[in-house]
Design a protein around this motif. Structure first.
Motif, PDB file in Angstrom:
ATOM      1  N   GLY A  41       0.878  -1.293   0.161  1.00 18.14           N
ATOM      2  CA  GLY A  41      -0.195  -0.112   0.008  1.00 18.14           C
ATOM      3  C   GLY A  41       0.710   1.445   0.046  1.00 18.14           C
ATOM      4  N   LYS A  42       1.960   1.189  -0.133  1.00 15.73           N
ATOM      5  CA  LYS A  42       3.012   2.229  -0.007  1.00 15.73           C
ATOM      6  C   LYS A  42       3.709   2.520  -1.473  1.00 15.73           C
ATOM      7  CE  LYS A  42       2.019   3.242   4.338  1.00 15.73           C
ATOM      8  NZ  LYS A  42       1.249   4.538   4.498  1.00 15.73           N
ATOM      9  N   GLY A  43       4.435   3.580  -1.654  1.00 17.66           N
ATOM     10  CA  GLY A  43       5.304   3.751  -2.747  1.00 17.66           C
ATOM     11  C   GLY A  43       6.510   3.234  -2.484  1.00 17.66           C
ATOM     12  N   PRO A  44       7.405   2.826  -3.444  1.00 17.73           N
ATOM     13  CA  PRO A  44       8.813   2.567  -3.402  1.00 17.73           C
ATOM     14  C   PRO A  44       9.680   3.621  -2.685  1.00 17.73           C
ATOM     15  CG  PRO A  44       8.128   1.948  -5.310  1.00 17.73           C
ATOM     16  CD  PRO A  44       7.179   2.985  -4.824  1.00 17.73           C
ATOM     17  N   PHE A  89      13.022  -3.863  -4.682  1.00 18.37           N
ATOM     18  CA  PHE A  89      13.108  -3.710  -6.210  1.00 18.37           C
ATOM     19  C   PHE A  89      14.588  -3.166  -6.325  1.00 18.37           C
ATOM     20  CE2 PHE A  89       8.920  -4.538  -7.791  1.00 18.37           C
ATOM     21  CZ  PHE A  89       8.213  -4.288  -6.699  1.00 18.37           C
ATOM     22  N   PHE A 101      13.154  -0.892 -13.487  1.00 21.23           N
ATOM     23  CA  PHE A 101      12.937  -1.693 -12.315  1.00 21.23           C
ATOM     24  C   PHE A 101      13.119  -3.225 -12.609  1.00 21.23           C
ATOM     25  CE2 PHE A 101      12.089   1.032  -8.734  1.00 21.23           C
ATOM     26  CZ  PHE A 101      11.619   2.102  -9.426  1.00 21.23           C
ATOM     27  N   GLY A 102      13.666  -3.985 -11.654  1.00 25.23           N
ATOM     28  CA  GLY A 102      13.469  -5.426 -11.691  1.00 25.23           C
ATOM     29  C   GLY A 102      12.127  -5.654 -11.178  1.00 25.23           C
ATOM     30  N   THR A 103      11.888  -7.088 -11.254  1.00 24.30           N
ATOM     31  CA  THR A 103      10.542  -7.577 -11.330  1.00 24.30           C
ATOM     32  C   THR A 103      10.322  -7.726  -9.608  1.00 24.30           C
ATOM     33  OG1 THR A 103      11.395  -9.850 -11.369  1.00 24.30           O
ATOM     34  CG2 THR A 103      10.335  -8.799 -13.303  1.00 24.30           C
TER      35      THR A 103
ATOM     36  N   TYR B  35       4.820   6.231 -13.280  1.00 23.62           N
ATOM     37  CA  TYR B  35       5.082   4.772 -13.668  1.00 23.62           C
ATOM     38  C   TYR B  35       3.775   3.919 -13.377  1.00 23.62           C
ATOM     39  CZ  TYR B  35       9.972   5.844 -12.988  1.00 23.62           C
ATOM     40  OH  TYR B  35      11.387   6.270 -13.066  1.00 23.62           O
ATOM     41  N   GLN B  37       2.362   0.219 -11.849  1.00 18.03           N
ATOM     42  CA  GLN B  37       2.761  -1.222 -11.229  1.00 18.03           C
ATOM     43  C   GLN B  37       1.726  -2.099 -11.357  1.00 18.03           C
ATOM     44  OE1 GLN B  37       4.055  -0.767  -7.298  1.00 18.03           O
ATOM     45  NE2 GLN B  37       5.454  -2.473  -7.306  1.00 18.03           N
ATOM     46  N   GLN B  41       4.552  -6.953  -9.887  1.00 19.79           N
ATOM     47  CA  GLN B  41       5.499  -6.532 -10.789  1.00 19.79           C
ATOM     48  C   GLN B  41       6.417  -5.114 -10.452  1.00 19.79           C
ATOM     49  OE1 GLN B  41       6.685  -8.187 -13.878  1.00 19.79           O
ATOM     50  NE2 GLN B  41       4.959  -9.837 -12.869  1.00 19.79           N
ATOM     51  N   GLY B  42       7.483  -5.024 -10.867  1.00 18.11           N
ATOM     52  CA  GLY B  42       8.043  -3.539 -10.777  1.00 18.11           C
ATOM     53  C   GLY B  42       7.467  -2.471 -11.189  1.00 18.11           C
ATOM     54  N   PRO B  43       7.514  -1.422 -11.129  1.00 17.79           N
ATOM     55  CA  PRO B  43       7.106  -0.374 -11.647  1.00 17.79           C
ATOM     56  C   PRO B  43       7.722  -0.142 -13.126  1.00 17.79           C
ATOM     57  CG  PRO B  43       7.727   0.513  -9.280  1.00 17.79           C
ATOM     58  CD  PRO B  43       8.421  -0.700  -9.659  1.00 17.79           C
ATOM     59  N   PHE B  45       8.139   2.482 -16.536  1.00 24.01           N
ATOM     60  CA  PHE B  45       8.127   4.090 -16.672  1.00 24.01           C
ATOM     61  C   PHE B  45       6.968   4.095 -17.968  1.00 24.01           C
ATOM     62  CE2 PHE B  45       9.657   7.926 -17.834  1.00 24.01           C
ATOM     63  CZ  PHE B  45       9.668   8.118 -19.251  1.00 24.01           C
ATOM     64  N   LEU B  91       1.759   5.003 -10.223  1.00 20.31           N
ATOM     65  CA  LEU B  91       2.850   5.773  -9.285  1.00 20.31           C
ATOM     66  C   LEU B  91       3.289   7.154  -9.914  1.00 20.31           C
ATOM     67  CD1 LEU B  91       5.069   2.509  -8.002  1.00 20.31           C
ATOM     68  CD2 LEU B  91       3.573   4.015  -6.562  1.00 20.31           C
ATOM     69  N   PHE B 106       9.031   8.687  -4.472  1.00 17.95           N
ATOM     70  CA  PHE B 106       7.672   8.206  -4.838  1.00 17.95           C
ATOM     71  C   PHE B 106       6.530   8.519  -4.023  1.00 17.95           C
ATOM     72  CE2 PHE B 106       8.369   5.365  -8.511  1.00 17.95           C
ATOM     73  CZ  PHE B 106       9.741   5.469  -8.566  1.00 17.95           C
ATOM     74  N   GLY B 107       5.470   8.694  -4.679  1.00 19.44           N
ATOM     75  CA  GLY B 107       4.091   8.739  -4.196  1.00 19.44           C
ATOM     76  C   GLY B 107       3.726   7.616  -3.413  1.00 19.44           C
ATOM     77  N   PRO B 108       2.526   7.425  -2.627  1.00 20.66           N
ATOM     78  CA  PRO B 108       1.869   6.028  -2.522  1.00 20.66           C
ATOM     79  C   PRO B 108       1.085   5.348  -3.545  1.00 20.66           C
ATOM     80  CG  PRO B 108       0.666   7.911  -1.704  1.00 20.66           C
ATOM     81  CD  PRO B 108       1.866   8.600  -2.227  1.00 20.66           C
TER      82      PRO B 108
END
Lengths: 111, 115
Positions: A41-44, A89, A101-103, B35, B37, B41-43, B45, B91, B106-108
């Motif tokens: 629920g949070k951003g990276p 990540f 980004f990686g997976t 981005y 997500q 998976q990863g984000p 672009f 994101l 990054f934002g939430p």
């Protein structure tokens, strides 16, 4: 060329153990390699980052090892704690914009 | 100081509808990124703004996606004729200049669900 391959997909570690996550890339133009930590629920959020002219960087319990010739880098979490349980990540960037980004690796640290 | 904020936090819409997602970057940050997500998976672009202009929109999947940043601060990602495959977390990140200028904050995220 633009991919960053990350492994393992998931990881379970006992409290106090070492967590190791690996990434590999192809594009030699990448010049900045961050690791991000993401909770549900949070951003990276940036954890630690390295540039290719350095082979290792350590911040507290977190260490990045970088092998430029092999085009690989890894994150080591020493003395892993339950609070470290999150998704990690790796990423790579060329210049000053878009991350690749990686997976992701879902880490669970058992109490 | 405040971090990157995104609104709404969740958006549920029906297939075919139009949606707008908003991003408020960190004050003074000139670079802004979107981005996407997908689950597990990863984000990925989507688009990068430097100031008001889109410096790189190569990640936008098709012409249903569009983003603006008219005053160089707040940005809006717009998706027309939404499809179920658009469901993901969107994101936003911003970046300042100077030392450590590669770090993106990054934002939430906005979780978009297309029914």
């Amino acid at each position: 060329q633009q991919q960053v391959k990350q492994s393992p997909q998931s990881l379970i570690v006992q409290k106090g153990g070492i967590s190791i996550i690996n990434c590999a890339y192809e594009n030699t133009a990448f010049d900045y390699f961050p690791w991000y930590q993401q909770f549900p629920g949070k951003g990276p959020a940036l954890l630690i980052a390295i540039r290719p002219d350095v082979s290792e960087k350590k911040e507290g319990r977190f260490t990045i090892s970088f092998n430029k010739s092999a085009k690989q880098f890894s994150l080591h979490i020493m003395d892993s704690q339950p609070g470290d349980s999150a998704t990690y990540f790796c990423a790579a960037i060329s210049g000053t914009y878009k991350y690749i980004f990686g997976t992701g690796t879902r880490l669970k640290v058992l109490a | 100081g405040a971090g990157v904020s995104q609104t709404p936090s969740n958006k549920v819409t029906e297939k075919g509808k139009y949606v707008e997602l908003r991003c408020d970057p960190i004050s003074g940050h000139t670079a802004l990124y979107w981005y996407r997500q997908s689950l597990g998976q990863g984000p990925e672009f989507l688009i990068y703004f430097q100031g008001t202009g889109a410096a790189d929109d190569s990640g936008l999947p098709n012409d249903r996606f569009f983003a603006v940043r008219p005053e160089g601060s707040v940005s809006t990602l717009k998706i027309q004729r939404t499809e179920r495959g658009d469901s993901a977390v969107y994101l936003c990140a911003s970046r300042g200049t100077g030392t450590g200028h590669n770090e993106q904050f990054f934002g939430p995220g906005t979780r978009l669900t297309v029914l």
